[in-house]
Scaffold this active site. Structure first.
Site, PDB file in Angstrom:
ATOM      1  N   GLU A 186       0.815  -1.231   0.000  1.00 15.37           N
ATOM      2  CA  GLU A 186       0.000   0.000   0.000  1.00 15.37           C
ATOM      3  C   GLU A 186       0.842   1.271   0.000  1.00 15.37           C
ATOM      4  O   GLU A 186       0.591   2.195   0.776  1.00 15.37           O
ATOM      5  CB  GLU A 186      -0.969  -0.015   1.184  1.00 15.37           C
ATOM      6  CG  GLU A 186      -1.874  -1.243   1.159  1.00 15.37           C
ATOM      7  CD  GLU A 186      -2.873  -1.301   2.314  1.00 15.37           C
ATOM      8  OE1 GLU A 186      -2.730  -0.513   3.271  1.00 15.37           O
ATOM      9  OE2 GLU A 186      -3.775  -2.146   2.260  1.00 15.37           O
ATOM     10  N   GLU A 240      -5.401 -10.922  -1.983  1.00 16.40           N
ATOM     11  CA  GLU A 240      -6.311 -10.839  -0.833  1.00 16.40           C
ATOM     12  C   GLU A 240      -7.768 -10.865  -1.286  1.00 16.40           C
ATOM     13  O   GLU A 240      -8.608 -10.106  -0.801  1.00 16.40           O
ATOM     14  CB  GLU A 240      -6.035  -9.545  -0.044  1.00 16.40           C
ATOM     15  CG  GLU A 240      -4.592  -9.387   0.390  1.00 16.40           C
ATOM     16  CD  GLU A 240      -4.316  -8.129   1.214  1.00 16.40           C
ATOM     17  OE1 GLU A 240      -5.264  -7.533   1.745  1.00 16.40           O
ATOM     18  OE2 GLU A 240      -3.137  -7.749   1.322  1.00 16.40           O
TER      19      GLU A 240
HETATM   20  C1  GLA Z   1      -4.910  -4.917   3.874  1.00 19.66           C
HETATM   21  C2  GLA Z   1      -3.648  -5.637   4.266  1.00 19.66           C
HETATM   22  C3  GLA Z   1      -3.950  -6.970   4.825  1.00 19.66           C
HETATM   23  C4  GLA Z   1      -5.078  -6.932   5.805  1.00 19.66           C
HETATM   24  C5  GLA Z   1      -6.281  -6.343   5.168  1.00 19.66           C
HETATM   25  C6  GLA Z   1      -7.420  -6.400   6.132  1.00 19.66           C
HETATM   26  O1  GLA Z   1      -5.432  -5.366   2.701  1.00 19.66           O
HETATM   27  O2  GLA Z   1      -2.743  -5.789   3.215  1.00 19.66           O
HETATM   28  O3  GLA Z   1      -2.829  -7.449   5.481  1.00 19.66           O
HETATM   29  O4  GLA Z   1      -4.736  -6.165   6.921  1.00 19.66           O
HETATM   30  O5  GLA Z   1      -5.946  -5.026   4.813  1.00 19.66           O
HETATM   31  O6  GLA Z   1      -7.478  -7.614   6.821  1.00 19.66           O
END
Ligand code: GLA
Length: 405
Positions: free
Chosen positions: A204, A313
């Site tokens: 991020e 994710e």
């Molecule tokens: C972001 C992070 C993850 C996790 C999600 C929420 O996407 O990269 O590690 O913390 O938020 O669970």
């Protein structure tokens, strides 16, 4: 008298005709029209498209609810083994729990730590590292033939308090932070050298609304070190494990603004021979957005420049806004979710030569972070339900894999 009987018969016929017309109109619910419906308008029961066609109820359910460890179920990772790995984010206790362990082993061939490899968990004090959870996870993965994704080395969130400050609480100098960053990265990557397949080295790091020309997030890493922290992080991770794939991971890569900045950075890193092997698309999406076209574009852009895509994710909220809360699972939306999972996987298949792995962010709905974020409410974003039973999304993904054969 005869006339009176004829009049009565006519009245009965008219009433019957009116009833018939009313029934046939009820069959056409607004949702039958398809696309332009709002997620929150589709519910189960009376308002949905179900429960109307009694003949359909007699057909076997194409998406039955079956326990994830059932031996007759097709394994997700086996169904996709010709294309990419199928991973899951976990917390360690799940690996040895009867409830989760078998389902994880049956369906997934890659593991990501949901939390225990983040900076605050692994390196809570400058001279203290916590290895237990990661050691355990990696040993489990090796014993059972799963890969491990390392998540994550450098992030602006879930950080321990010591990382940017000196004993008096003042910001450390650039040199001190670089030194801390190098030690952090090399100690962790070095310990697991050869055992972690890919690292989300940077998480991020983009935030277009911070209005920098390079699109970078105004994090403390950037403020104290400058944009070179990105180069250093990648170079030091590579030094510590030259075989590990190094990834820059982010959310909303389907948005043009973020994707473009990520693209420009990756091109620049490649041109300068800074080690970078792929991009991670977190892909926290919902049943309505983003468009499939924008998801495809985000993968295609990076495929075109020869770096690998990792879906890191994946989950799919059933809500498209923050104000609705269902107290029971809305079956109409769950079916829609199944269709959309299939559409998303269809894009993944199209680019499978450029996708290394697809990881879902949690094993079962009850484990999802989306039950706390952005507000506390029930949500059902994953492939298995609270009882680790298959949801329509599991079946549509398997259906899609079967259609390729
Ligand atoms: C972001 C992070 C993850 C996790 C999600 C929420 O996407 O990269 O590690 O913390 O938020 O669970």
């Amino acid at each position: 008298m005869k006339n009176w009987a004829a009049i009565k018969l006519m009245i009965v016929c008219i009433v019957l005709a009116v009833l018939l017309v009313a029934c046939s109109q009820n069959d056409a619910t607004p949702n039958d029209a398809g696309q332009d419906i709002d997620a929150e308008q589709i519910t189960n029961g009376e308002e949905g498209t179900e429960d109307i066609d009694t003949e359909a109820d007699e057909e076997p359910d194409p998406y039955p609810s079956i326990h994830g460890a059932d031996e007759d179920l097709v394994s997700l990772f086996e169904a996709y083994e010709d294309y990419f790995d199928i991973g899951v984010a976990i917390n360690n206790y799940q690996l040895t729990s009867k409830m989760d362990g078998e389902v994880i082993l049956k369906h997934f061939n890659s593991l990501t730590a949901e939390n225990h490899m983040k900076v605050d968990a692994m390196h809570p004090q400058e001279d203290l590292y916590r290895w237990d959870a990661t050691d355990e996870m990696i040993e489990f993965a090796e014993a059972n033939g799963l890969k491990v994704r390392g998540h994550t080395l450098i992030w602006h969130s879930q950080l321990p308090p010591w990382i940017f400050v000196d004993d008096d609480g003042n910001d450390v100098s650039r040199e001190v932070l670089l030194d801390r960053m190098k030690t952090h990265i090399q100690t962790i990557v070095g310990r697991y050298k050869g055992r972690v397949d890919s690292w989300d080295v940077l998480n991020e790091i983009f935030e277009p609304s911070d209005r920098r020309a390079d699109g970078l997030r105004n994090s403390k890493w950037l403020e104290i070190i400058g944009p070179e922290y990105i180069d250093y992080a990648l170079i030091w991770a590579h030094e510590a494990d030259p075989d590990a794939k190094l990834i820059i991971n982010d959310y909303n890569t389907h948005e043009y603004g973020k994707r473009q900045k990520m693209y420009e950075l990756v091109v620049d890193l490649l041109e300068r021979d800074i080690p970078i092997h792929g991009v991670g698309h977190q892909m926290h999406i919902n049943v309505m957005s983003p468009s499939i076209g924008s998801i495809e574009q985000s993968i295609k852009d990076f495929a075109d420049i020869g770096v690998m895509n990792y879906i890191t994710e994946l989950d799919m909220s059933i809500y498209s806004g923050d104000s609705t809360k269902y107290t029971e699972r809305p079956e109409g939306l769950i079916k829609l979710q199944g269709q959309r999972y299939k559409e998303v996987f269809d894009v993944f298949l199209k680019y499978s030569d450029h996708i290394e792995s697809v990881t879902v962010w949690g094993l079962s709905d009850d484990k999802s972070w989306l039950r706390q974020h952005p507000v506390t409410r029930l949500n059902w974003p994953l492939l298995f339900d609270e009882a680790r039973r298959t949801k329509p999304a599991y079946w549509t993904i398997i259906e899609l894999a079967n259609e390729q054969r």
